[in-house]
Motif scaffolding. Structure first.
Motif, mmCIF file in Angstrom:
data_model
loop_
_atom_site.group_PDB
_atom_site.id
_atom_site.type_symbol
_atom_site.label_atom_id
_atom_site.label_comp_id
_atom_site.label_asym_id
_atom_site.label_seq_id
_atom_site.Cartn_x
_atom_site.Cartn_y
_atom_site.Cartn_z
ATOM 1 N N VAL A 168 0.841 -1.196 0.000
ATOM 2 C CA VAL A 168 0.000 0.000 0.000
ATOM 3 C C VAL A 168 0.879 1.251 0.000
ATOM 4 O O VAL A 168 0.644 2.204 -0.758
ATOM 5 C CB VAL A 168 -0.937 -0.018 1.223
ATOM 6 C CG1 VAL A 168 -1.679 1.315 1.345
ATOM 7 C CG2 VAL A 168 -1.938 -1.170 1.121
ATOM 8 N N ARG A 169 1.915 1.243 0.822
ATOM 9 C CA ARG A 169 2.831 2.370 0.889
ATOM 10 C C ARG A 169 3.609 2.538 -0.419
ATOM 11 O O ARG A 169 3.848 3.657 -0.881
ATOM 12 C CB ARG A 169 3.799 2.159 2.060
ATOM 13 C CG ARG A 169 4.550 3.403 2.488
ATOM 14 C CD ARG A 169 5.196 3.235 3.850
ATOM 15 N NE ARG A 169 6.393 2.415 3.811
ATOM 16 C CZ ARG A 169 6.489 1.205 4.331
ATOM 17 N NH1 ARG A 169 5.424 0.651 4.931
ATOM 18 N NH2 ARG A 169 7.624 0.522 4.266
ATOM 19 N N LEU A 170 3.995 1.427 -1.014
ATOM 20 C CA LEU A 170 4.738 1.455 -2.271
ATOM 21 C C LEU A 170 3.944 2.160 -3.362
ATOM 22 O O LEU A 170 4.486 2.935 -4.150
ATOM 23 C CB LEU A 170 5.083 0.025 -2.700
ATOM 24 C CG LEU A 170 5.909 -0.171 -3.964
ATOM 25 C CD1 LEU A 170 7.327 0.359 -3.780
ATOM 26 C CD2 LEU A 170 5.944 -1.648 -4.358
ATOM 27 N N PRO A 191 13.567 5.817 -1.988
ATOM 28 C CA PRO A 191 14.261 5.147 -3.094
ATOM 29 C C PRO A 191 14.922 3.839 -2.668
ATOM 30 O O PRO A 191 14.886 2.850 -3.420
ATOM 31 C CB PRO A 191 15.286 6.190 -3.536
ATOM 32 C CG PRO A 191 14.632 7.495 -3.234
ATOM 33 C CD PRO A 191 13.910 7.258 -1.940
ATOM 34 N N ASP A 192 15.502 3.806 -1.470
ATOM 35 C CA ASP A 192 16.135 2.568 -1.003
ATOM 36 C C ASP A 192 15.118 1.448 -0.818
ATOM 37 O O ASP A 192 15.420 0.275 -1.078
ATOM 38 C CB ASP A 192 16.880 2.804 0.309
ATOM 39 C CG ASP A 192 18.228 3.487 0.093
ATOM 40 O OD1 ASP A 192 18.695 3.538 -1.061
ATOM 41 O OD2 ASP A 192 18.799 3.966 1.083
ATOM 42 N N GLU A 193 13.903 1.796 -0.365
ATOM 43 C CA GLU A 193 12.870 0.769 -0.193
ATOM 44 C C GLU A 193 12.390 0.241 -1.541
ATOM 45 O O GLU A 193 12.152 -0.957 -1.701
ATOM 46 C CB GLU A 193 11.699 1.341 0.608
ATOM 47 C CG GLU A 193 12.001 1.527 2.077
ATOM 48 C CD GLU A 193 10.852 2.167 2.825
ATOM 49 O OE1 GLU A 193 10.467 1.636 3.889
ATOM 50 O OE2 GLU A 193 10.323 3.201 2.350
ATOM 51 N N VAL A 194 12.222 1.125 -2.508
ATOM 52 C CA VAL A 194 11.841 0.679 -3.858
ATOM 53 C C VAL A 194 12.920 -0.247 -4.411
ATOM 54 O O VAL A 194 12.625 -1.314 -4.974
ATOM 55 C CB VAL A 194 11.622 1.886 -4.793
ATOM 56 C CG1 VAL A 194 11.371 1.412 -6.228
ATOM 57 C CG2 VAL A 194 10.460 2.749 -4.306
ATOM 58 N N GLN A 220 4.796 6.217 -11.867
ATOM 59 C CA GLN A 220 4.979 7.405 -12.695
ATOM 60 C C GLN A 220 4.555 8.665 -11.942
ATOM 61 O O GLN A 220 5.157 9.726 -12.087
ATOM 62 C CB GLN A 220 4.178 7.277 -13.997
ATOM 63 C CG GLN A 220 4.751 6.260 -14.972
ATOM 64 C CD GLN A 220 3.840 6.021 -16.155
ATOM 65 O OE1 GLN A 220 2.614 6.168 -16.060
ATOM 66 N NE2 GLN A 220 4.425 5.648 -17.291
ATOM 67 N N ARG A 221 3.516 8.523 -11.129
ATOM 68 C CA ARG A 221 2.989 9.672 -10.393
ATOM 69 C C ARG A 221 3.875 10.048 -9.204
ATOM 70 O O ARG A 221 4.099 11.233 -8.948
ATOM 71 C CB ARG A 221 1.567 9.331 -9.910
ATOM 72 C CG ARG A 221 0.852 10.476 -9.205
ATOM 73 C CD ARG A 221 -0.635 10.192 -9.109
ATOM 74 N NE ARG A 221 -0.933 8.961 -8.383
ATOM 75 C CZ ARG A 221 -1.448 7.862 -8.915
ATOM 76 N NH1 ARG A 221 -1.694 7.808 -10.212
ATOM 77 N NH2 ARG A 221 -1.704 6.799 -8.182
ATOM 78 N N HIS A 222 4.371 9.046 -8.493
ATOM 79 C CA HIS A 222 5.047 9.305 -7.222
ATOM 80 C C HIS A 222 6.573 9.219 -7.273
ATOM 81 O O HIS A 222 7.245 9.801 -6.422
ATOM 82 C CB HIS A 222 4.552 8.327 -6.160
ATOM 83 C CG HIS A 222 3.095 8.441 -5.859
ATOM 84 N ND1 HIS A 222 2.511 9.594 -5.368
ATOM 85 C CD2 HIS A 222 2.082 7.533 -5.975
ATOM 86 C CE1 HIS A 222 1.229 9.398 -5.185
ATOM 87 N NE2 HIS A 222 0.932 8.164 -5.550
#
Length: 232
Positions: free
Chosen positions: A31-33, A40-43, A162-164
């Motif tokens: 949900v957070r993603l 960026p590190d979490e992605v 693309q949005r976030h």
């Protein structure tokens, strides 16, 4: 229970689709993603760890084929391996995933060597492959029915990222763009297989349990990535 009457095709299909409530899109990390709340590190951690799942998919599919006595099913199922591995170097879903890795700022060579794959992710994915090696092919096919829930999620992922996350290079979305039409087709075929070959209530209950197990595997991947991020 073994003495219960089998479900109708319609009821079994509804029960399988109903397991979407257990799919990993409801997980807090996911949900957070999609809401733009990941760093960026979490992605990058998600992409690097999901590589291990991607890399093992062809072995999982080969296990289902090895357990299946039906030539017509094997001929169709092998297409999944061809999609993921490609027909030559630089092609296929795995290569597209490495393109995504580069687009989010990872070194594809380091993703490929799996130095960032967390033990919990490895354990969950290996458990899924082992399940498909040791259980009847119909259960392996049923476990793959998370693909019923994934096309809309992948389309939403492209829009959300693309949005976030405008720092992600646009060429990184190729994996999802290529995968969406394939998984839409595959999911309907897989559902028809399960409905056709799971006739007894025991087989039907096993199919439902297999899909629940697969949902648990995917959620465990996110549990592990999320927990690792909290400990940084």
């Amino acid at each position: 229970m073994a003495d219960e009457h089998p479900l109708s095709r319609e009821d079994l299909a509804a029960a399988l689709r109903g397991l979407s409530a257990r799919y990993w899109d409801k997980h807090p990390f996911h949900v957070r993603l999609h809401a733009g709340g990941c760093s960026p590190d979490e992605v990058r951690a998600w992409v690097a760890n999901r590589w291990y799942y991607q890399r093992r998919l062809s072995q999982k599919n080969a296990a289902i084929i090895a357990n299946c006595p039906l030539a017509e099913v094997r001929r169709r199922w092998v297409e999944r391996i061809a999609f993921q591995d490609g027909s030559g170097d630089g092609e296929g879903g795995l290569e597209d995933w490495l393109v995504l890795a580069e687009a989010v700022g990872l070194d594809p060579a380091e993703v490929r060597d799996e130095r960032s794959v967390l033990p919990g992710v490895r354990f969950a994915v290996d458990g899924y492959v082992n399940f498909c090696r040791t259980r009847p092919w119909t259960e392996g096919a049923a476990a793959a029915l998370t693909e019923l829930f994934s096309p809309d999620l992948m389309a939403e992922r492209i829009r959300a990222w693309q949005r976030h996350y405008d720092w992600i290079k646009p060429y990184g979305f190729a994996y999802f763009e290529h995968r969406i039409p394939v998984v839409q087709r595959d999911s309907e075929y897989t559902l028809s297989l399960v409905l056709e070959h799971c006739r007894s209530r025991e087989q039907q209950d096993a199919a439902l349990a297999a899909l629940s197990f697969k949902c648990d595997v995917l959620r465990t991947i996110l549990d592990t990535v999320d927990y690792a991020g909290l400990r940084r």
